[in-house]
Design an enzyme around this catalytic site. Structure first.
Site, PDB file in Angstrom:
ATOM      1  N   ASP A 190      40.081  36.203  61.183  1.00 16.13           N
ATOM      2  CA  ASP A 190      40.561  35.724  59.895  1.00 16.13           C
ATOM      3  C   ASP A 190      39.398  34.990  59.221  1.00 16.13           C
ATOM      4  O   ASP A 190      38.372  34.713  59.857  1.00 16.13           O
ATOM      5  CB  ASP A 190      41.754  34.783  60.124  1.00 16.13           C
ATOM      6  CG  ASP A 190      42.268  34.193  58.838  1.00 16.13           C
ATOM      7  OD1 ASP A 190      42.355  34.929  57.847  1.00 16.13           O
ATOM      8  OD2 ASP A 190      42.588  32.993  58.819  1.00 16.13           O
TER       9      ASP A 190
ATOM     10  N   PHE B 233      44.010  32.270  34.407  1.00 21.15           N
ATOM     11  CA  PHE B 233      43.253  33.243  35.205  1.00 21.15           C
ATOM     12  C   PHE B 233      44.201  34.280  35.802  1.00 21.15           C
ATOM     13  O   PHE B 233      45.322  33.978  36.187  1.00 21.15           O
ATOM     14  CB  PHE B 233      42.509  32.526  36.330  1.00 21.15           C
ATOM     15  CG  PHE B 233      41.705  33.441  37.209  1.00 21.15           C
ATOM     16  CD1 PHE B 233      40.391  33.749  36.902  1.00 21.15           C
ATOM     17  CD2 PHE B 233      42.269  34.015  38.337  1.00 21.15           C
ATOM     18  CE1 PHE B 233      39.641  34.594  37.706  1.00 21.15           C
ATOM     19  CE2 PHE B 233      41.536  34.859  39.154  1.00 21.15           C
ATOM     20  CZ  PHE B 233      40.216  35.148  38.835  1.00 21.15           C
TER      21      PHE B 233
ATOM     22  N   ASP C 295      42.605  37.022  51.579  1.00 18.08           N
ATOM     23  CA  ASP C 295      41.940  36.591  50.347  1.00 18.08           C
ATOM     24  C   ASP C 295      41.512  37.772  49.491  1.00 18.08           C
ATOM     25  O   ASP C 295      41.481  38.916  49.933  1.00 18.08           O
ATOM     26  CB  ASP C 295      40.710  35.748  50.689  1.00 18.08           C
ATOM     27  CG  ASP C 295      41.085  34.305  50.966  1.00 18.08           C
ATOM     28  OD1 ASP C 295      42.253  33.950  50.734  1.00 18.08           O
ATOM     29  OD2 ASP C 295      40.221  33.543  51.419  1.00 18.08           O
TER      30      ASP C 295
END
Length: 1185
Positions: free
Chosen positions: A438, A606, A746
């Site tokens: 990870d 964003f 991510d």
């Protein structure tokens, strides 16, 4: 503005936050759900779940029998523990064999008593089952803790009362407070904010540290008090339980109207409520129906490869056992048939074949041979060492103690030692071929720090990151000693450096700090740069508990780092309302700190498609300012042509920051005229008011229209700081031949930056990117044509894989220059559309692989793919609940006791506090454990074959009569007292090289990856060595003593003395063999090796002193026969030397001509030591002169 703190007293409702209505600040569709094509599927297969909210007595709610919220992650239950654990034990072939032998040993066929087999078997199985019970009880305690957490549940008569998580039911109405975890998958009804938004942290689900914004439906936002739910009833119809974390489809039936539900209203179990005082929600999914549990996997039963291979060796030995028994029974049958010849004469008269039982009946020689075969299976059972399993369990437990107490893997800051959660997999640590890691919290510290910036073409920030140092070292550049990585350690003479470190701020430059920026040539540009940092965000200021400072609650660590940096550089945001942001800032003209208020007009937030964020504010001078920040690729095309004075210099700085593994954003601004703003605002508000699928596109087009002709200010560089020692650790692991994959939830840009930071990616690498974020596929997704999306996605992935393969072939097979990066959508298609083969061929050809936006289940499936594809040992390492499936699927799961809770640690096999400790865990402890267990197993088979085959040779010598060569107690004690402790000492203490050399020479780890020490040739070599030893012992002892007087009084060698003679030679030979095999002698090795031999002689004296009724063939045999005989002592010496000579010759040839890695290092160490001693002697000689 000080945010109100939550009051948690009985049934009283907490005050609502009225200051900010975030739905008016944000512009895009994250706050508005609309009916899509999927909603038409409600009620059909896959969308059949019906939830009656706040209506527990409804019969239709009871009929589906949805489970309660009790969650179990244990391997066993009270009902299946005994059968399942017994199954685990009898998966070992040797245990099955000894169970059968124990049962048969109660018959007259047994050559020894039944208890001598049954008791060791019960000891082995009982000890192992006990160990399994203790390990599973630890998981049970974690489940008990989670299931007994409390949450407020609504009761119509008594309001909100605290109830245990495990008692929640589908349809229950619950209230969750700030910083609490959600107990189940909930539908958000309302929150402490008036417009029903809340912030959710999902690090336990996807590893992302940025907060997610959730929004309740407008129709339920008004349910803002505890007593608002007295008459509340509604029905939810939604999709069935599934593992997709990124989608939810449903409909809320409330007040006779239908309202579409989306992921924005779903709060997932194990995520945490942040920045929000409280929320109200309805339980939709419970227990293993929740999405996080759907992404989890059944705790596997892990066995090491050596243990699995031991079963195969046992098969070989069992085949050898059957063969030896068949040979013995064949010759025994022939001899039995000829016991009485045609004339009636008896050849073996002492057996009285004329009055015998079926065991020696010459008239039924076939039956006698069969019965002898069964006896042989039990007699030669010593070829299969039952005590091996007990010894290995003992050794592994002791190895675990040394791992747990290794001070070099102790993290003082968190008081976190290394912890082995199981002892089954110690030796697997030395066999790891691929590590799947990870990112967030595992490779990084899970925090962002502002370290550098470029303003008006000037680079600011003196520090060097770890990546920059490594890059400079590779390039051979000289480093300035004044440049360090920590701002806290910098102290200038005038005291301008900060005295203590600030989380999120690791920046130092005397030109900027303490207001010195006002003296810079572009002070006005620097001021606007800091204004962007202080205003362009959605963070909320809060006064800390002690009232001494201001804390910021931000959606992401990046955003928090910018606001903190602005504060440290003189632009402190101290208040925020719905329409204003207040700053305490340093004026560059007056050099004084003043309070200024900016009117917040619009926030263009964003998104992954926009890759930028902007705010429009009005200052006290009535100027309208557009402040913007975003990725360089997006921002550069929006710059004004008049803003190119320092564009090239800034982009050069951005490139340099990116090379250093830093996350960069470009900052720009624009002053708007009132007419332009008024015209644009009308268009923008019309777009926001649009209802329909085109809403997002219209808003984005309007935003794009205003975000043009920007003036470049500069760029920021933020570091997601790596944990200490990560690049060096990865470098050593790669030198050891271990492949490393990073699998993270991510975004791709973040993962790539960290890849560079930790040296997985290098500037000279070609990146093969597989993604489904192409405009064509995004357009098809908007249209909702699933079939077309699937077809286009498959085609796109195949094309990208094909292009990657062509790039590989054009590189001439130099895979060290290729890196593969793939996103979660692409992984979904690869794992579900039979594209695993082409993807796997490309992946194994790349030196680094990074998988982005991966769900927990995808992490587990990728791990399974790697494990299946390589056929070698895989290790997964992570720190969050989203990594549990990956840890359980891998051969070895390593949990990091980080900031994301203890779920990964509890589900892991080993736990460490920092990633860098993985280096020592594998290269030192892994190598040692693999070597020790391999040597131990080989030696066990050697010593048991050496002992067992002496029984065969003796039986052949005694006309295959089934007579054991040794006393029953000799055989029972062989593996317990006389040969067991040395092998345990080997498994616990032996070191081929020191820890320092293990880390200095990571290539030594290749012995494990290539399985050099436990290969079939090596195993068969040890088996052959055992057979040679047995031949030497039997025939030497027999030939040296049978045909001459054995004692001084002229007596010849008898059966009892011969057994002692052979047994003594075997004990000496196998213990001396151990002494030759050991690399690292301690007093413990000497004690157990030579002590075992002494114990044998002591046993002979003590046991032989008992009356003949008990000692049988051992009565006074040593005192009267063997001890006084010179032949006994001389023969033992010569036999032992003869047994060891083949091994000594083999090792001499191997070390000189075919050395193994550890042989080379040992030789280098000896030569180095000799040189050092020689230099010391020369020094002493010179000093004496």
């Amino acid at each position: 503005m000080n945010l109100d703190k939550v009051s948690d007293r009985g049934d009283m409702a907490s005050p609502r936050k009225k200051g900010i209505r975030f739905s008016r600040l944000y512009s895009f569709s994250c706050f508005r759900s609309s009916f899509r094509d999927e909603h038409s599927q409600i009620g059909l297969k896959g969308y059949s779940r019906v939830v009656y909210c706040n209506d527990p007595g409804n019969q239709e709610q009871i009929l589906p029998s949805y489970p309660k919220n009790y969650v179990s992650t244990t391997k066993y239950t009270a009902l299946n523990f005994i059968p399942k654990s017994l199954f685990e034990q009898f998966r070992r072939v040797a245990n099955i064999y000894f169970l059968v032998v124990a049962c048969v040993s109660y018959s007259p066929l047994a050559p020894y008593s039944a208890y001598s087999v049954l008791l060791p078997l019960l000891l082995v199985i009982g000890a192992t089952i006990g160990k399994e019970a203790v390990e599973d009880w630890r998981r049970k305690k974690q489940d008990i803790e989670a299931n007994n957490r409390r949450v407020k549940v609504y009761d119509k008569d008594r309001g909100f009362l605290k109830e245990r998580w495990k008692n929640l039911r589908v349809g229950d109405l619950v209230k969750v407070h700030k910083d609490e975890h959600f107990p189940a998958d909930l539908l958000l009804l309302s929150s402490s904010y008036e417009d029903g938004i809340c912030y959710v942290e999902t690090t336990n689900l996807d590893g992302e540290t940025n907060l997610k914004v959730k929004h309740a439906l407008d129709v339920t936002c008004t349910l803002n008090e505890d007593n608002s739910f007295e008459h509340f009833k509604a029905v939810i119809k939604c999709e069935d339980p599934n593992e997709d974390l990124y989608s939810f489809v449903g409909t809320l039936y409330y007040n006779d109207k239908q309202h579409p539900l989306s992921l924005q209203q779903l709060l997932l179990r194990d995520s945490k409520l942040r920045n929000t005082d409280y929320v109200y929600g309805v339980v939709v999914f419970t227990d293993h129906d929740t999405k996080v549990m759907k992404n989890s996997m059944e705790p596997p039963s892990k066995r090491s490869k050596i243990e699995r291979k031991m079963d195969k060796i046992v098969y070989v030995l069992f085949t050898l056992l059957v063969f030896v028994s068949l040979v013995g029974s064949f010759f025994f049958g022939i001899m039995t048939e000829n016991d009485i010849d045609d004339d009636g004469e008896m050849r073996r008269w002492y057996l009285r074949p004329d009055q015998t039982t079926a065991f020696f009946d010459p008239n039924n020689a076939l039956m006698a041979a069969f019965l002898h075969f069964l006896t042989g299976l039990m007699l030669y059972g010593y070829l299969i060492p039952i005590s091996l399993y007990v010894s290995i369990e003992i050794v592994k437990v002791l190895q675990v103690i040394f791992i747990n107490q290794d001070i070099n893997m102790y993290h003082e800051e968190t008081d976190g030692p290394a912890t082995a959660k199981t002892s089954n997999l110690n030796e697997e640590l030395g066999l790891v071929d691929t590590i799947l890691s990870d990112k967030t919290g595992t490779l990084t510290c899970n925090s962002m720090e502002f370290v550098k910036c470029s303003i008006a073409g000037t680079a600011y920030g003196r520090g060097l990151t770890e990546v920059e140092r490594a890059l400079a070292k590779r390039r051979g550049d000289a480093l300035d000693d004044s440049e360090v990585t920590s701002s806290a350690s910098l102290q200038s003479d005038d005291g301008m450096a900060p005295g203590e470190s600030v989380k999120g701020f690791n920046f130092y430059d005397e030109r900027v700090l303490n207001g010195q920026w006002v003296n810079e040539p572009h002070a006005d540009m620097i001021q606007k740069f800091f204004l962007v940092l202080a205003l362009c965000h959605t963070a909320i200021p809060e006064v800390d508990e002690e009232g001494k400072g201001i804390l910021y609650e931000a959606e992401s660590p990046d955003e928090a780092a910018f606001v903190i940096s602005a504060r440290e550089l003189g632009f402190e945001m101290y208040e925020r309302t719905q329409s204003h942001i207040s700053l305490r800032e340093l004026d560059h003209e007056s050099h004084q700190k003043i309070d200024r208020q900016y009117e917040l007009l619009h926030v263009l937030e964003f998104s992954s498609s926009r890759r930028r964020m902007s705010v429009i504010v009005r200052n006290v001078e009535d100027q309208l300012l557009l402040l913007s920040k975003g990725s360089d690729s997006v921002m550069l095309e929006r710059l004004s042509k008049n803003s190119q004075d320092f564009e090239d210099v800034t982009m050069e700085h951005v490139k340099r920051y990116a090379e250093a593994g830093l996350r960069t954003l470009v900052l720009a601004y624009r002053e708007l005229s009132k007419e332009e703003f008024s015209s644009w605002e009308n268009e923008f508000m019309d777009a926001k008011a649009t209802v329909g699928p085109d809403r997002d596109a219209l808003i984005e087009a309007a935003a794009d229209k205003i975000e043009r002709d920007l003036i470049l200010l500069g760029a920021t560089a933020v570091e997601d700081k790596l944990q200490k020692g990560v690049p060096e650790c990865i470098e050593r692991l790669e030198k050891a031949g271990i492949k490393i994959w990073v699998i993270t939830g991510d975004k791709m840009e973040t993962a790539i930056n960290i890849g560079f930071a930790c040296s997985l990616l290098r500037e000279d690498m070609e990146q093969i990117v597989i993604t489904l974020d192409s405009p064509e596929i995004i357009e098809l997704e908007r249209k909702g044509d699933k079939e077309a999306v699937a077809k286009a996605s498959r085609k796109s992935i195949m094309n990208q894989i094909r292009q990657g393969t062509l790039l590989l072939s054009s590189s001439g097979g130099h895979f060290s220059f290729l890196a593969l990066i793939i996103d979660g959508k692409s992984l979904s298609f690869i794992l579900s559309e039979d594209l695993e083969g082409p993807f796997w061929q490309l992946a194994v050809s790349c030196s680094s692989v990074i998988c982005c936006r991966s769900t927990p289940k995808q992490k587990a499936l990728i791990t399974r793919l790697v494990k299946k594809g390589t056929g070698r040992t895989t290790l997964a390492i992570g720190d969050g609940a989203n990594d549990v499936g990956m840890l359980q699927e891998a051969d070895i799961g390593v949990g990091i006791s980080g900031v994301e809770g203890m779920q990964a640690v509890m589900a892991s096999d080993f736990a460490i506090a920092q990633f860098r400790f993985l280096e020592r865990l594998l290269l030192v402890h892994g190598h040692w454990c693999y070597r020790r267990i391999s040597m131990m197993v080989c030696y066990f088979f050697y010593k048991n074959i050496a002992f067992g085959f002496t029984l065969f040779w003796f039986e052949a010598y005694a006309s295959f009569s089934g007579q054991p060569a040794y006393n029953d107690w000799y055989m029972s004690c062989y593996n317990v007292f006389f040969t067991s402790l040395p092998v345990i000492a080997l498994g616990v203490f032996d070191q081929d090289v020191s820890p320092r050399l293990c880390l200095k020479n990571p290539e030594l780890y290749q012995e494990g990856i290539q399985n050099m020490l436990f290969s079939w040739p090596r195993i068969l070599g040890w088996i052959l060595n055992g057979i040679i030893c047995s031949v030497v012992v039997f025939f030497f002892t027999t030939s040296s003593a049978v045909h001459q007087a054995f004692t001084g009084d002229g007596r010849v060698l008898d059966f009892e003395a011969h057994g002692v003679y052979m047994y003594t030679c075997v004990v000496w030979a196998v213990n001396c063999q151990m002494a030759l095999s050991i690399n690292y002698f301690t007093w413990m090795q000497h004690l157990v090796i030579w002590g075992s031999i002494v114990v044998w002689y002591a046993f002979l004296l003590i046991y032989g002193a008992f009356p003949p009724l008990f000692s049988t063939t051992a009565y006074q045999v040593f005192v009267e026969a063997c001890g006084p005989s010179p032949i006994f002592w001389l023969g033992t010496l010569l036999a032992v030397v003869s047994c060891l000579l083949p091994y000594v010759l083999y090792r001499t040839v191997q070390t000189e001509f075919f050395p193994m890695p550890h042989d080379i290092i040992q030789k280098w160490q000896r030569e180095t030591s000799d040189d050092r001693r020689s230099k010391l002697r020369e020094k002493d000689t010179l000093l004496c002169k």
